[in-house]
Design an enzyme around this catalytic site. Structure first.
Site, PDB file in Angstrom:
ATOM      1  N   ARG A  11      -7.028  -8.403  -8.974  1.00 45.14           N
ATOM      2  CA  ARG A  11      -7.683  -9.704  -9.193  1.00 45.14           C
ATOM      3  C   ARG A  11      -9.136  -9.448  -9.532  1.00 45.14           C
ATOM      4  NH1 ARG A  11     -10.768  -8.585  -4.673  1.00 45.14           N
ATOM      5  NH2 ARG A  11      -9.554  -7.938  -2.886  1.00 45.14           N
ATOM      6  N   LYS A  61       0.822  -1.213   0.000  1.00 42.91           N
ATOM      7  CA  LYS A  61       0.000   0.000   0.000  1.00 42.91           C
ATOM      8  C   LYS A  61       0.856   1.264   0.000  1.00 42.91           C
ATOM      9  CE  LYS A  61      -4.164  -1.892   2.052  1.00 42.91           C
ATOM     10  NZ  LYS A  61      -5.482  -1.519   2.531  1.00 42.91           N
ATOM     11  N   GLU A  73      -2.887   7.429   7.763  1.00 44.00           N
ATOM     12  CA  GLU A  73      -3.598   8.268   6.791  1.00 44.00           C
ATOM     13  C   GLU A  73      -4.590   9.123   7.571  1.00 44.00           C
ATOM     14  OE1 GLU A  73      -5.792   5.857   4.004  1.00 44.00           O
ATOM     15  OE2 GLU A  73      -3.974   5.156   3.012  1.00 44.00           O
ATOM     16  N   HIS A  87     -15.567  -2.042   8.080  1.00 44.46           N
ATOM     17  CA  HIS A  87     -14.777  -1.539   6.959  1.00 44.46           C
ATOM     18  C   HIS A  87     -14.698  -2.531   5.810  1.00 44.46           C
ATOM     19  CE1 HIS A  87     -12.811   1.393   9.924  1.00 44.46           C
ATOM     20  NE2 HIS A  87     -13.551   2.100   9.088  1.00 44.46           N
TER      21      HIS A  87
END
Ligand code: ADP
Length: 502
Positions: free
Chosen positions: A292, A116, A200, A235
């Site tokens: 994917r 990430k 973040e 989430h």
């Protein structure tokens, strides 16, 4: 074209891929663990190979065993589905090294998308807006505190190698930060073998809007428009739709162009998803690339008319994308509900057990991608997704009504499922008006306990009894017609407890 594909997965996605192979006239080989001997994907496949004990690490996550099964099957390609090894660069590399076609992006792309932090740096360099936050892993707690102060609370701690919501912690105030960092590190180390975490800014009630991308090995990259996936629990998505009620033509065009730019920035080939968060002011930020086929790919298939899984296979075989960007458009509206074996009343804890009775919905605009049947024992070892119910309508309202009706018809007895919860979500005025964001479940269903009225249960039991009299409730029969029907639970099972699934 390819000669035989080994499907390195299980459950509904293995069934989906096997169906695509059959349509293309390519034999499909399944793999199965001890817990999946009687699984639907095994019955559907042309042949099946045993790969070991139920524990994923010893079966579906074992690169060695999957490669050995593909060799034994005489396959020339491997489709990884989603989850398990699908985004594992070492697996893709092992497939290529052993001479198999890997139905997915290159190992290099998988490596970039799976990191990430690396992806954030690459996208920032390519001029794609990213969520404000760190571009390298957190080190000293002091530095992280300073960074959180700079971003302003709340912030979110994320694992660099993360996925499935693991290693993620929302932090509301400085005093929680150190503990959340440690907890996220522990979880990340356990789940991904890498405890790199970063911060973040935690955006306030964004929408999750993602774009389906497809790219061939001949330099063509397109997007197949968006999916809105804002209805989430923990989430993680539970209801998805396309188009997003939040996009107008201009924003859609800008986000679509950004998604294709993301794909090019990581030399993407095959099918993938570029995820964005969209804030209340209409600003969008790159979240991550899922390299994917995505769980929610059917909503895109229904509105664009493109079969994503078949196209994945065509691209992997070296073919060209059979369409250009200007050939693609969105027609009507599609909604998907994920049918999980989870109990919404206990905070969505998994609920394993035997499916005593199953009645699947039908009707105009109804698609069901399932991996279960009556009598099947849902194993505890894997992701608790049972099926996906997708409806299409000429308008969002029609798709919604069809979903409401289909969920009303859907009966799964013996285990708890999210069906009663989904019925309430679809009927909720905020959902009906398209007013969704990632806080939707918390805002509207925090105290939902889902007591199902007696009447619903009675109706389900009556339906089950009628079906039994008429000879239904049997197991699926294998594609070759040889599968033995499972014994009827109504005759062979002693006292049992029904799930509160209506
Ligand atoms: P994972 O890969 O573990 O699923 P993602 O990074 O894709 O995690 O995020 C999953 C979900 O978490 C998003 O759809 C969103 O609801 C929430 N989320 C992640 N990052 C943020 C953020 N910076 N601000 C607000 N919500 C976030």
């Amino acid at each position: 074209m390819l000669k035989k594909i080994l499907v390195a997965n299980r459950g509904e996605i293995a069934c989906r891929v096997i169906r695509a192979c059959r349509e293309l006239g390519i034999p499909a080989a399944a793999v199965y663990s001890e817990a999946d001997r009687a699984a639907l994907h095994v019955a559907l496949a042309d042949e099946a190979y045993f790969i070991g004990p139920p524990a994923p690490l010893e079966s579906y996550l074992s690169i060695e065993k999957i490669i050995a099964a593909a060799k034994q099957a005489g396959a020339d390609a491997i489709h990884p589905g989603y989850g398990f090894l699908s985004e594992n660069a070492a697996f893709a590399e092992a497939c290529l090294d052993a001479g198999f076609v890997f139905v997915g992006p290159t190992p290099q792309t998988l490596r970039l998308a799976g990191d990430k932090l690396g992806a954030r740096r690459t996208m920032a360099a390519a001029g794609i807006p990213i969520i404000p936050g760190m571009s390298a892993g957190a080190a000293e707690a002091r530095d992280v505190l300073a960074e959180a102060d700079r971003l302003g609370y709340p912030v979110i701690v994320k694992a660099a190698g993360g996925g499935g919501g693991k290693g993620m912690r929302v932090v509301a105030a400085p005093r929680e930060l150190e503990e959340s960092l440690a907890a996220a590190r522990r979880e990340a180390r356990g789940a991904f073998g890498d405890d790199t975490v970063y911060l973040e800014k935690y955006l306030a009630r964004p929408r999750h809007v993602e774009f389906q991308i497809m790219a061939d090995g001949h330099g063509q990259t397109v997007h197949l428009f968006e999916r809105e996936c804002s209805v989430q629990r923990r989430h993680q998505k539970i209801v998805e739709e396309s188009p997003s009620p939040a996009l107008d033509a201009d924003l859609r065009a800008r986000m679509g162009a950004a998604a294709c730019a993301v794909a090019r920035a990581c030399s993407y080939t095959n099918a993938g998803t570029v995820e964005f968060l969209l804030d209340e002011e209409g600003r969008f930020y790159f979240l991550e690339v899922n390299a994917r086929v995505q769980v929610e790919h059917p909503v895109t298939e229904l509105v664009t008319g493109v079969d994503i899984v078949k196209t994945q296979i065509v691209i992997a075989a070296g073919g060209r994308l059979p369409f250009r960007q200007e050939d693609l458009s969105q027609r009507g509206h599609a909604i998907e509900c994920r049918i999980y074996a989870e109990d919404p009343a206990t905070g969505f804890l998994p609920s394993a057990g035997r499916i005593l009775y199953l009645k699947e919905p039908r009707g105009p605009g109804v698609r069901l991608d399932g991996g279960i049947y009556s009598g099947w024992e849902v194993p505890v070892h894997y992701d608790p997704i049972l099926a996906k119910l997708i409806t299409w309508g000429a308008t969002r309202e029609e798709a919604g009504r069809r979903m409401e009706e289909a969920l009303r018809e859907y009966v799964i007895l013996g285990i708890r499922t999210v069906i009663p919860f989904l019925r309430e979500v679809i009927r909720h005025p905020a959902f009906a008006s398209g007013d969704t964001n990632t806080g939707f479940v918390g805002d509207h269903f925090a105290s939902w306990r889902g007591e199902v009225p007696e009447a619903v249960m009675e109706k389900a039991l009556a339906a089950a009894a009628v079906d039994e009299v008429l000879g239904g409730g049997r197991a699926a029969v294998s594609a070759s017609g040889e599968g033995a029907p499972a014994p009827s639970p109504w005759r062979t099972i002693g006292p049992w407890e029904t799930g509160r699934t209506g």
